[in-house]
Design an enzyme around this catalytic site. Structure first.
Site, mmCIF file in Angstrom:
data_model
loop_
_atom_site.group_PDB
_atom_site.id
_atom_site.type_symbol
_atom_site.label_atom_id
_atom_site.label_comp_id
_atom_site.label_asym_id
_atom_site.label_seq_id
_atom_site.Cartn_x
_atom_site.Cartn_y
_atom_site.Cartn_z
ATOM 1 N N ASP A 195 -7.253 -1.359 -4.478
ATOM 2 C CA ASP A 195 -8.280 -1.122 -3.720
ATOM 3 C C ASP A 195 -9.167 -0.189 -4.153
ATOM 4 O O ASP A 195 -9.997 -0.160 -4.440
ATOM 5 C CB ASP A 195 -7.986 -0.751 -2.161
ATOM 6 C CG ASP A 195 -6.938 -1.471 -1.465
ATOM 7 O OD1 ASP A 195 -7.316 -2.455 -1.536
ATOM 8 O OD2 ASP A 195 -6.343 -0.849 -0.492
ATOM 9 N N ASP A 251 0.913 -1.408 0.284
ATOM 10 C CA ASP A 251 -0.176 0.267 -0.171
ATOM 11 C C ASP A 251 0.885 0.927 0.106
ATOM 12 O O ASP A 251 2.101 1.277 0.708
ATOM 13 C CB ASP A 251 -0.529 0.361 1.569
ATOM 14 C CG ASP A 251 -2.309 -0.913 1.074
ATOM 15 O OD1 ASP A 251 -2.255 -1.332 0.193
ATOM 16 O OD2 ASP A 251 -2.415 -1.684 2.056
#
Length: 156
Positions: A129, A113
């Site tokens: 995401d 991330d």
């Protein structure tokens, strides 16, 4: 091949996700975060062993199989059903997110991330995401646009 939009959106999403994660690992891992908008939006490298918002932390083993199951189910849906354009875009984006994060889980045991909205304290996230959330939005719009299914019988 039917549902070409599903595959186009899906493959493009997976490709962009993996390229951006590789860039993040190469550029952000050895050094400090990049402050694109100081105090608001940064690029910060994070290894997430959980799911969205770090839920189910340290559940990478389970989550990799969930990712694979979602990806296979959506691929079968695209191969066996006739989907509207909104459904192709929506399911294709969700598929891209599941595959993109699934690749990370199978290869690394964690998901990379790096998008970080510091100002609001939002959890760090990635392009996979974003794909999942955009995919759900497309499916909702598709439901709204399609409205209730009309009967094929004429009313008397």
């Amino acid at each position: 091949m039917q549902n070409k939009g599903f595959w186009l959106v899906g493959i493009l999403g997976v490709t962009l996700d993996q390229v951006t994660k590789r860039w993040a690992a190469e550029r952000l891992l050895p050094g400090p975060e990049i402050q694109l908008w100081p105090g608001v939006f940064h690029l910060t490298y994070v290894e997430n062993t959980g799911a969205a918002w770090s839920l189910f932390a340290d559940s990478a083993q389970l989550l990799k199989w969930v990712s694979l199951g979602v990806a296979v189910a959506l691929a079968l849906l695209a191969l066996r059903s006739s989907l509207s354009l909104w459904e192709q875009a929506g399911y294709g984006l969700v598929w891209a997110g599941a595959v993109g994060n699934g690749i990370d889980r199978f290869l690394n045991g964690y998901v990379v991330d790096f998008f970080n909205f510091v100002w609001i304290g939002f959890p760090v996230f990635n392009l996979a995401d974003v794909c999942i959330n955009l995919g759900v939005a497309c499916l909702v719009v598709g439901l709204w646009q399609g409205g209730p299914k009309k009967s094929l019988r004429k009313s008397d």
